[in-house]
Design an enzyme around this catalytic site. Structure first.
Site: not given
Length: 275
Positions: A29, A95-96, A224, A253
């Protein structure tokens, strides 16, 4: 451009490059499939079929008003895999997207899968609770939504700094990294932006991770600033059986995009795919 229609008629855009064992990439995201171009070319050049889709509400896929929850995202991914009749798949998620991957396994199993990769991924739970003291406080997520609603274009410009670690001394983040982040963020609709925050902050993937029965590579940077490692990679690597865990010292990240970090990840990814 290629699209797959999901069970509710949502049109999901996807890239499909190369031939060989399929590798399906799931973005974070507020990004889209363009975030995976480096890794897609890498695997397609090395005898794999690279596939990456734009999640609903992101990029070139349909922009519906609702459906921004992980059950829906996982079912969309299943519709893509089923429509393309993919088998022996390696799922790679950032991530997402790691929540999408985890919930896919939880809801649809691993019969079509060979391996999985979780990169800077949100499972098992991002939100700070009494049972998850390493998590992120609710106020942080409230501030994310407020920033999107107040002025999302500037919000994405500002957010790129921490996403890539551009605020750290000696970083190798390029202006191109930050510009690409802004461009992809602006291609996500504002409704998806806000509702995805609710989804990725509070969804608990613990039970999904317990259903992983395939070799899994977990990669997380120890710097991160978006998905802190203590509540994410550290815990996921303990829950998933048959898991290999790589911690990138100073890793941000945006590992798959930042020069220096992405080359290391590309090497680890290719080694894992070939193993």
């Amino acid at each position: 451009m290629p699209y797959v229609a999901t069970r509710d008629g949502t049109q999901i855009f996807f890239y499909d490059w190369g031939s060989g064992p399929p590798v399906v990439f799931s973005h974070g995201w507020p990004l889209n499939a363009d975030a995976w171009h480096d890794q897609m070319k890498l695997v397609a050049d090395n005898g794999f079929r690279a596939i990456a889709h734009d999640r609903r509400g992101h990029g070139r896929s349909s922009q519906p008003w609702d459906g921004y929850d992980f059950d829906t995202f996982a079912d969309d991914l299943n519709d893509l895999i089923t429509a393309l009749d993919l088998n022996d798949v390696t799922l790679v998620a950032h991530s997402m997207g790691g929540g999408e991957l985890a919930r896919y396994v939880g809801r649809h199993g691993t019969s079509r899968l060979r391996k999985a990769v979780l990169l800077s991924a949100i499972p098992p739970l991002m939100l700070k609770t009494d049972a998850n003291p390493e998590g992120t406080p609710q106020q942080v997520f409230d501030d994310l939504k407020a920033g999107i609603l107040a002025e999302r274009s500037q919000f994405w410009r500002d957010s790129a700094e921490a996403f890539f670690g551009a605020n750290r001394p000696g970083n190798k983040v390029t202006q191109g990294n930050k510009d690409a982040f802004w461009l992809m963020g602006m291609a996500e609709n504002i409704q998806a932006g806000v509702l995805c925050v609710d989804a990725f902050s509070s969804t608990d993937f613990t039970e999904d991770l317990k259903k992983f029965d395939i070799p899994t590579l977990v990669v997380h940077g120890d710097d991160d600033q978006i998905v802190p490692i203590a509540a994410a990679g550290d815990k996921s690597s303990q829950i998933i059986e048959n898991c290999s865990y790589k911690v990138y010292e100073g890793g941000s990240h945006g590992i798959a995009l930042v020069p220096g970090q992405k080359e290391r990840f590309n090497g680890d990814l290719l080694e894992f795919l070939r193993g």
